[in-house]
Scaffold this active site. Structure first.
Site, short mmCIF file in Angstrom:
data_model
loop_
_atom_site.label_atom_id
_atom_site.label_comp_id
_atom_site.label_asym_id
_atom_site.label_seq_id
_atom_site.Cartn_x
_atom_site.Cartn_y
_atom_site.Cartn_z
N CYS A 2 48.94 102.82 -20.62
CA CYS A 2 48.61 101.53 -21.21
C CYS A 2 48.89 101.51 -22.72
O CYS A 2 48.74 102.51 -23.40
CB CYS A 2 47.13 101.23 -21.01
SG CYS A 2 46.65 101.21 -19.28
N ARG A 27 56.59 104.53 -22.43
CA ARG A 27 55.48 105.35 -21.95
C ARG A 27 55.16 105.12 -20.48
O ARG A 27 54.39 105.86 -19.90
CB ARG A 27 54.24 105.02 -22.76
CG ARG A 27 54.46 105.46 -24.15
CD ARG A 27 53.37 105.02 -25.06
NE ARG A 27 53.54 105.75 -26.28
CZ ARG A 27 52.63 106.48 -26.86
NH1 ARG A 27 51.45 106.58 -26.33
NH2 ARG A 27 52.88 107.13 -27.97
N TRP A 75 49.06 100.36 -17.08
CA TRP A 75 49.43 101.36 -16.07
C TRP A 75 48.23 101.46 -15.15
O TRP A 75 47.15 101.91 -15.57
CB TRP A 75 49.72 102.70 -16.76
CG TRP A 75 50.22 103.77 -15.86
CD1 TRP A 75 51.49 103.95 -15.42
CD2 TRP A 75 49.46 104.86 -15.31
NE1 TRP A 75 51.57 105.07 -14.63
CE2 TRP A 75 50.34 105.65 -14.55
CE3 TRP A 75 48.12 105.25 -15.39
CZ2 TRP A 75 49.93 106.80 -13.87
CZ3 TRP A 75 47.71 106.38 -14.72
CH2 TRP A 75 48.62 107.14 -13.96
N ASN A 100 42.53 100.18 -22.96
CA ASN A 100 43.16 101.42 -22.48
C ASN A 100 42.02 102.38 -22.16
O ASN A 100 41.05 102.46 -22.91
CB ASN A 100 44.00 102.09 -23.57
CG ASN A 100 45.26 101.34 -23.88
OD1 ASN A 100 45.56 100.32 -23.25
ND2 ASN A 100 46.01 101.83 -24.85
N GLY A 101 42.19 103.16 -21.07
CA GLY A 101 41.15 104.14 -20.74
C GLY A 101 40.51 103.81 -19.40
O GLY A 101 41.01 102.97 -18.64
N GLU A 482 58.72 124.80 -13.17
CA GLU A 482 59.22 123.68 -13.97
C GLU A 482 60.40 123.00 -13.26
O GLU A 482 60.50 121.78 -13.24
CB GLU A 482 59.61 124.20 -15.37
CG GLU A 482 60.24 123.18 -16.30
CD GLU A 482 59.38 121.96 -16.58
OE1 GLU A 482 58.19 121.92 -16.22
OE2 GLU A 482 59.95 120.99 -17.15
N LYS A 486 60.41 119.09 -12.10
CA LYS A 486 61.47 118.14 -12.50
C LYS A 486 62.05 117.45 -11.27
O LYS A 486 62.24 116.25 -11.26
CB LYS A 486 62.61 118.84 -13.24
CG LYS A 486 62.43 119.26 -14.66
CD LYS A 486 62.22 118.19 -15.67
CE LYS A 486 60.75 117.86 -15.77
NZ LYS A 486 60.04 118.38 -16.90
N GLU A 489 59.52 115.05 -9.58
CA GLU A 489 59.18 113.94 -10.47
C GLU A 489 60.25 112.85 -10.49
O GLU A 489 59.92 111.66 -10.45
CB GLU A 489 59.02 114.56 -11.86
CG GLU A 489 58.58 113.70 -12.96
CD GLU A 489 58.37 114.51 -14.25
OE1 GLU A 489 57.61 114.04 -15.07
OE2 GLU A 489 58.97 115.59 -14.43
N HIS A 505 53.84 135.51 2.62
CA HIS A 505 52.42 135.26 2.87
C HIS A 505 52.17 133.82 3.29
O HIS A 505 51.04 133.35 3.23
CB HIS A 505 51.60 135.63 1.63
CG HIS A 505 51.73 137.07 1.25
ND1 HIS A 505 51.21 138.09 2.02
CD2 HIS A 505 52.36 137.67 0.21
CE1 HIS A 505 51.51 139.26 1.46
NE2 HIS A 505 52.20 139.03 0.36
N LYS A 604 54.59 108.34 -19.59
CA LYS A 604 55.04 109.34 -20.55
C LYS A 604 53.86 110.03 -21.21
O LYS A 604 53.87 111.23 -21.44
CB LYS A 604 55.92 108.67 -21.60
CG LYS A 604 56.50 109.63 -22.64
CD LYS A 604 57.50 110.57 -22.00
CE LYS A 604 57.96 111.67 -22.93
NZ LYS A 604 58.52 112.80 -22.17
O1 M6R Z 1 52.31 115.04 -23.62
P1 M6R Z 1 51.95 116.27 -22.82
O2 M6R Z 1 52.88 117.40 -23.04
O3 M6R Z 1 50.51 116.68 -23.01
O4 M6R Z 1 52.10 115.82 -21.32
C1 M6R Z 1 51.68 116.63 -20.27
C2 M6R Z 1 52.25 116.17 -18.95
O5 M6R Z 1 51.79 114.90 -18.64
C3 M6R Z 1 53.80 116.15 -18.99
O6 M6R Z 1 54.32 117.37 -19.37
C4 M6R Z 1 54.35 115.78 -17.59
O7 M6R Z 1 54.07 116.78 -16.69
C5 M6R Z 1 55.86 115.53 -17.71
N1 M6R Z 1 56.15 114.19 -17.31
C6 M6R Z 1 56.67 116.43 -16.86
O8 M6R Z 1 58.03 116.18 -17.00
#
Ligand code: M6R
Length: 609
Positions: A2, A27, A75, A100-101, A482, A486, A489, A505, A604
């Site tokens: 938001c 964002r 959001w 926001n929140g 990671e 990616k 996501e 396992h 974001k």
């Molecule tokens: O702004 P931050 O690094 O604290 O964000 C943490 C996660 O929300 C962020 O890394 C998220 O996992 C990414 N979208 C991954 O690509």
């Protein structure tokens, strides 16, 4: 996530509000809205599901004009994305409010307000705030007092801003747990959840503190602390140029940001050359703190958590410093036993992630020797609340999938390993190796970027798949995590990472000819172990995609595709291999036709719990 923009001016502000929302768009959000108080002191409202450009179209079709207004990108948390649930919310045709929140006690407050005769039109937690504010105002409170009493009743996190037709030139706002900044103009004042939204109108800002309530008009600005006392807060001049979000010839921000890594990594490490000793890159007083540090506790979320996982290998193996890593959403609620002289390290690209911020704020009095944040955003909440700060030089990251922020965090963490290691068991030779490797890193990343076409070819095999496994051992395990994050996501393919030794396992049961298995397999001490694990996959018909250097001795054959990675120093392999996995996800997502830069359901900057 938001976003809030608000203005109290003597000029028409609808375009300022819309431009503010545009600047917060990256964002992630699902609906947008704006409320203005017009010349006749009526509330004028546009709100709907969809993008800010839809709001602009509505505004063009039915222009609403006014000098006082609030705007929002939402959001969804409580209630689906829809026009009804979009902000601003209205009460009694008098008040409009954006939030926001998350309000945790909204259900109880809703019951009370329903009993008092208020009718709710949305499924949001926010609507209780606007009706409560209205209730206090109707009982004769001033706008300020009504806001103070309203926020006193709220449990949870909020940044709110409201306008009232009875006070047509004022905006009242408050924050706790979600960021809010005042933008100081000449004969006008503004509010926003991020100063970026207001850089079009001012470079002078006040970052509000927890519990602050503020009232702005074109000619006045008064802040009150949580006890209701008027306070002066520090004014900051932010004069550095605002980076313009521009694709620079790339098709997506993610691809642009992947390609910016050689520069971003070099710039992050170049800070070492700007200071007499590397310790100074972490802020004033870092040397004294580092002198007494005996252990490190890292706390972060998502990709930043993976950076922390890599750092644990570096800190323990290279520096001989014990290190724990935990996701912030667990750490913040866990009863902990912390050893003396532990350094708390939070890692956050945005510096605003609610769980990471709460983890920092919940750290017990004297529990840690000091707190250090590694962040990409100066002036973010985590930066302002931490004792020590390392600012990565990634430059603004727009793509929701974190790329250059992650690899620059790794540079910062390797520099931290060096700084602490020098004081512990790290040999002079190892110190020199680290510095040399960091210097050469941009070249190795550039060589990896040049593998783009081969990676694109590999990616084609993933298009019809619904699942993928990523394997790594040792320090490459978090890189496999990671890579899997990616892929899921941005391509929406279900992907999981395992330390390869764990395969037998359980996850081996998933392997068949429909399951692509990605192996992060540079030549290192664990390579032979990993090779045995990969044999287990092959003998069950799994298709292997191996990222390895020539020394690792893999070759492409039936159901094994090998990407020939540059051979680089051991210590920077996690960073170099990450880049290849970023490109893999990008190409899979591109071919699947997903929204690469704004994947569904994600934001974001995650400013809610
Ligand atoms: O702004 P931050 O690094 O604290 O964000 C943490 C996660 O929300 C962020 O890394 C998220 O996992 C990414 N979208 C991954 O690509």
């Amino acid at each position: 996530m938001c976003g809030i923009v608000a203005a109290a001016a003597r000029r028409e502000v609808s375009e300022i509000l819309l431009e503010g929302l545009r600047r917060l768009e990256y964002r992630g959000y699902d609906s947008a809205g704006m409320a203005l108080i017009d010349n006749e002191h009526n509330l004028q409202l546009h709100k709907q599901q969809g993008k800010v450009c839809e709001l602009e179209k509505a505004q063009k079709l039915h222009p609403h004009l006014g000098c006082t207004g609030i705007a929002h990108t939402r959001w969804a948390t409580h209630g689906e994305p829809s026009g009804v649930n979009a902000h601003p919310h209205i009460s009694g045709q008098r008040i409009a409010l954006v939030h926001n929140g998350i309000i945790e006690n909204h259900a109880i407050l809703r019951k009370e307000l329903c009993a008092a005769g208020y009718e709710f039109s949305s499924a949001t937690d926010t609507e209780v705030i606007v009706h409560m504010l209205h209730q206090y105002l109707e009982s004769g409170r001033s706008l300020l007092a009504a806001m103070q009493e309203t926020v006193d009743r709220l449990e949870g996190a909020y940044a709110v801003a409201a306008v009232d037709v009875v006070h047509p030139d004022q905006v009242v706002a408050a924050r706790k747990g979600s960021p809010l900044v005042v933008g100081i103009g000449i004969g006008e004042n503004f509010l926003a959840s991020d100063q970026l939204a207001l850089r079009q109108v001012t470079d002078r800002f006040i970052y509000l503190e927890e519990g602050d309530v503020v009232e702005i008009s074109p000619s006045s600005l008064q802040i009150y602390d949580a006890s209701g006392a008027p306070v002066e807060r520090k004014r900051s001049l932010i004069s550095e140029a605002v980076e313009v979000a521009d694709l620079g010839g790339f098709d997506h921000y993610m691809l642009k940001e992947i390609h910016e890594q050689p520069r971003a990594l070099a710039a992050t490490f170049a800070q070492a050359a700007d200071h007499p000793v590397i310790d100074d890159c972490f802020g004033a007083g870092a040397a004294e703190v580092f002198d007494k540090v005996k252990g490190v506790q890292i706390v972060a979320c998502g990709t930043s958590f993976h950076a922390g996982m890599v750092a644990r290998y570096w800190l323990e193996e290279l520096a001989g410093i014990p290190c724990q890593v935990e996701v912030a959403s667990e750490f913040r609620y866990r009863k902990r036993v912390t050893h003396a002289n532990t350094l708390l390290v939070t890692i956050s690209q945005s510096g605003e992630t609610a769980d990471s911020l709460a983890a920092l704020r919940n750290a017990g009095d004297g529990e840690f020797a000091a707190s250090l944040v590694i962040s990409n955003v100066a002036n973010s909440s985590l930066v302002r609340d931490s004792d020590l700060v390392f600012l990565t030089r990634a430059g603004m990251e727009i793509g929701v999938a974190s790329t250059k922020a992650f690899t620059t965090q790794l540079v910062a963490l390797l520099m931290l390993t060096y700084a602490l290691g020098r004081r512990a068991s790290m040999t002079e030779k190892k110190q020199q190796e680290i510095i040399a490797a960091l210097k050469d890193l941009p070249d190795y990343v550039q060589q990896t970027l040049e593998l783009n076409d081969e990676i694109e070819q590999l990616s084609e095999s993933f298009i019809p798949k619904h699942h993928a496994l990523f394997l790594g051992r040792g320090i490459q395990y978090p890189i496999a995590m990671e890579g899997a994050l990616k892929l899921k996501e941005i391509s929406y393919i279900h992907a999981e990472a395992y330390p390869a030794g764990e395969l037998k396992h359980g996850p081996l049961a998933l392997v068949d000819d429909d399951m692509p298995v990605v192996a992060v397999a540079p030549s290192d001490d664990l390579l032979e172990k990993l090779k045995s694990n990969l044999e287990e996959v092959r003998s069950r018909g799994g298709e292997l995609f191996v990222f390895a250097d020539s020394k690792a001795g893999f070759s492409s054959e039936a159901r094994v595709k090998v990407l020939d990675m540059p051979h680089c120093p051991e210590v920077i392999k996690p960073i170099v291999y990450t880049v290849a996995l970023q490109l893999l996800s990008y190409h899979v997502a591109l071919q699947k036709g997903t929204d690469v830069d704004k994947p569904r359901n994600l934001a974001k900057s995650v400013t809610v719990e």
